[in-house]
Design a protein around this motif. Structure first.
Motif, PDB file in Angstrom:
ATOM      1  N   TYR A  79      49.458  46.064  35.377  1.00 18.67           N
ATOM      2  CA  TYR A  79      49.396  44.341  35.363  1.00 18.67           C
ATOM      3  C   TYR A  79      50.728  43.836  36.030  1.00 18.67           C
ATOM      4  CZ  TYR A  79      45.573  44.967  32.144  1.00 18.67           C
ATOM      5  OH  TYR A  79      44.445  45.171  31.379  1.00 18.67           O
ATOM      6  N   TYR A  80      51.569  44.611  36.284  1.00 24.34           N
ATOM      7  CA  TYR A  80      53.035  44.278  36.854  1.00 24.34           C
ATOM      8  C   TYR A  80      52.810  44.052  38.322  1.00 24.34           C
ATOM      9  CZ  TYR A  80      55.141  44.063  32.369  1.00 24.34           C
ATOM     10  OH  TYR A  80      55.385  44.023  31.022  1.00 24.34           O
ATOM     11  N   GLY A  81      51.787  44.629  38.949  1.00 24.81           N
ATOM     12  CA  GLY A  81      51.590  44.363  40.355  1.00 24.81           C
ATOM     13  C   GLY A  81      52.158  45.375  41.508  1.00 24.81           C
ATOM     14  N   ILE A  82      52.816  46.465  40.800  1.00 27.14           N
ATOM     15  CA  ILE A  82      53.643  47.239  41.552  1.00 27.14           C
ATOM     16  C   ILE A  82      52.551  48.505  42.324  1.00 27.14           C
ATOM     17  CG2 ILE A  82      55.366  49.324  41.611  1.00 27.14           C
ATOM     18  CD1 ILE A  82      56.739  47.781  39.402  1.00 27.14           C
ATOM     19  N   PRO A  83      52.529  48.352  43.632  1.00 26.70           N
ATOM     20  CA  PRO A  83      51.404  49.227  44.395  1.00 26.70           C
ATOM     21  C   PRO A  83      51.296  50.505  43.893  1.00 26.70           C
ATOM     22  CG  PRO A  83      52.642  47.718  45.922  1.00 26.70           C
ATOM     23  CD  PRO A  83      53.392  47.528  44.547  1.00 26.70           C
ATOM     24  N   GLN A  84      52.699  51.343  43.628  1.00 26.20           N
ATOM     25  CA  GLN A  84      52.333  52.592  43.331  1.00 26.20           C
ATOM     26  C   GLN A  84      51.473  52.811  41.960  1.00 26.20           C
ATOM     27  OE1 GLN A  84      56.441  53.965  43.400  1.00 26.20           O
ATOM     28  NE2 GLN A  84      56.653  53.621  41.019  1.00 26.20           N
ATOM     29  N   ASP A  85      51.724  51.836  41.036  1.00 32.51           N
ATOM     30  CA  ASP A  85      50.996  51.732  39.660  1.00 32.51           C
ATOM     31  C   ASP A  85      49.583  51.569  39.828  1.00 32.51           C
ATOM     32  OD1 ASP A  85      53.583  52.273  38.838  1.00 32.51           O
ATOM     33  OD2 ASP A  85      53.922  50.029  37.970  1.00 32.51           O
ATOM     34  N   ILE A  86      49.329  50.421  40.887  1.00 30.78           N
ATOM     35  CA  ILE A  86      47.969  50.473  41.057  1.00 30.78           C
ATOM     36  C   ILE A  86      47.209  51.651  41.804  1.00 30.78           C
ATOM     37  CG2 ILE A  86      46.453  48.845  42.408  1.00 30.78           C
ATOM     38  CD1 ILE A  86      48.566  46.672  41.846  1.00 30.78           C
ATOM     39  N   ARG A  87      47.911  52.245  42.655  1.00 29.37           N
ATOM     40  CA  ARG A  87      47.476  53.252  43.573  1.00 29.37           C
ATOM     41  C   ARG A  87      47.057  54.321  42.593  1.00 29.37           C
ATOM     42  NH1 ARG A  87      51.699  53.808  46.443  1.00 29.37           N
ATOM     43  NH2 ARG A  87      50.696  52.184  48.100  1.00 29.37           N
ATOM     44  N   LYS A  88      47.978  54.755  41.519  1.00 27.87           N
ATOM     45  CA  LYS A  88      47.755  55.672  40.568  1.00 27.87           C
ATOM     46  C   LYS A  88      46.577  55.293  39.631  1.00 27.87           C
ATOM     47  CE  LYS A  88      52.040  57.194  39.541  1.00 27.87           C
ATOM     48  NZ  LYS A  88      53.457  57.182  38.816  1.00 27.87           N
ATOM     49  N   LEU A  89      46.478  54.048  39.180  1.00 27.39           N
ATOM     50  CA  LEU A  89      45.274  53.788  38.451  1.00 27.39           C
ATOM     51  C   LEU A  89      44.130  53.608  39.059  1.00 27.39           C
ATOM     52  CD1 LEU A  89      44.593  52.553  35.509  1.00 27.39           C
ATOM     53  CD2 LEU A  89      44.630  50.102  36.774  1.00 27.39           C
TER      54      LEU A  89
ATOM     55  N   TYR B 220      47.636  40.974  49.863  1.00 27.99           N
ATOM     56  CA  TYR B 220      49.105  40.606  49.237  1.00 27.99           C
ATOM     57  C   TYR B 220      49.022  39.136  49.121  1.00 27.99           C
ATOM     58  CZ  TYR B 220      50.474  45.374  48.856  1.00 27.99           C
ATOM     59  OH  TYR B 220      50.556  46.704  48.651  1.00 27.99           O
ATOM     60  N   SER B 221      48.634  38.407  50.246  1.00 28.59           N
ATOM     61  CA  SER B 221      48.963  37.071  50.280  1.00 28.59           C
ATOM     62  C   SER B 221      47.837  36.188  49.327  1.00 28.59           C
ATOM     63  CB  SER B 221      48.806  36.407  51.590  1.00 28.59           C
ATOM     64  OG  SER B 221      47.376  36.888  52.088  1.00 28.59           O
ATOM     65  N   LYS B 222      46.751  36.972  48.959  1.00 31.31           N
ATOM     66  CA  LYS B 222      45.671  36.031  48.068  1.00 31.31           C
ATOM     67  C   LYS B 222      46.109  36.351  46.519  1.00 31.31           C
ATOM     68  CE  LYS B 222      42.371  37.410  51.790  1.00 31.31           C
ATOM     69  NZ  LYS B 222      41.262  38.326  52.026  1.00 31.31           N
ATOM     70  N   ARG B 223      46.797  37.500  46.363  1.00 29.31           N
ATOM     71  CA  ARG B 223      46.772  37.871  44.953  1.00 29.31           C
ATOM     72  C   ARG B 223      47.770  36.678  44.156  1.00 29.31           C
ATOM     73  NH1 ARG B 223      49.567  43.191  43.652  1.00 29.31           N
ATOM     74  NH2 ARG B 223      49.383  44.274  45.734  1.00 29.31           N
ATOM     75  N   LYS B 224      47.365  36.599  42.918  1.00 29.62           N
ATOM     76  CA  LYS B 224      47.777  35.514  42.042  1.00 29.62           C
ATOM     77  C   LYS B 224      48.341  36.165  40.889  1.00 29.62           C
ATOM     78  CE  LYS B 224      44.052  32.258  42.950  1.00 29.62           C
ATOM     79  NZ  LYS B 224      42.829  31.636  42.428  1.00 29.62           N
ATOM     80  N   PHE B 225      49.699  35.888  40.579  1.00 32.85           N
ATOM     81  CA  PHE B 225      50.502  36.829  39.666  1.00 32.85           C
ATOM     82  C   PHE B 225      50.892  35.662  38.625  1.00 32.85           C
ATOM     83  CE2 PHE B 225      51.320  39.314  43.489  1.00 32.85           C
ATOM     84  CZ  PHE B 225      51.166  40.558  42.965  1.00 32.85           C
TER      85      PHE B 225
END
Length: 83
Positions: free
Chosen positions: A39-49, A78-83
């Motif tokens: 949920y924190y948006g870190i690419p390595q975490d998203i890749r792992k998930l 990346y430019s389309k993401r909403k955080f």
């Protein structure tokens, strides 16, 4: 370790993910904490998930969720993401 369960930070989630991945292996718990980390948006975490969803580690295999997460990792997204 008990305080980590109550702390809501990426570091606490990462600690619990690593604990359940390596020290006391529990794939469902590892998946749970990895999902919270992502949920924190870190690419390595998203890749792992995405990988967990792709192979069904700690969860049901879900190609739709895998594709959604992969889409988040494309350079144009990346430019389309909403955080």
């Amino acid at each position: 370790m008990e305080e980590m369960f109550h702390e809501q930070s990426r570091e606490a989630y990462q600690f619990l993910f690593r604990y359940y991945s390596n020290i006391e292996p529990n794939k469902k718990q590892a998946f749970h904490w990895l999902k919270k980390m992502s949920y924190y948006g870190i690419p390595q975490d998203i890749r792992k998930l995405a990988h967990f969803y792709n192979i069904g580690e700690g969860c049901e295999q879900d190609q739709i969720q895998f594709e959604k997460l992969r889409e988040l990792l494309t350079p144009n997204s990346y430019s389309k993401r909403k955080f």
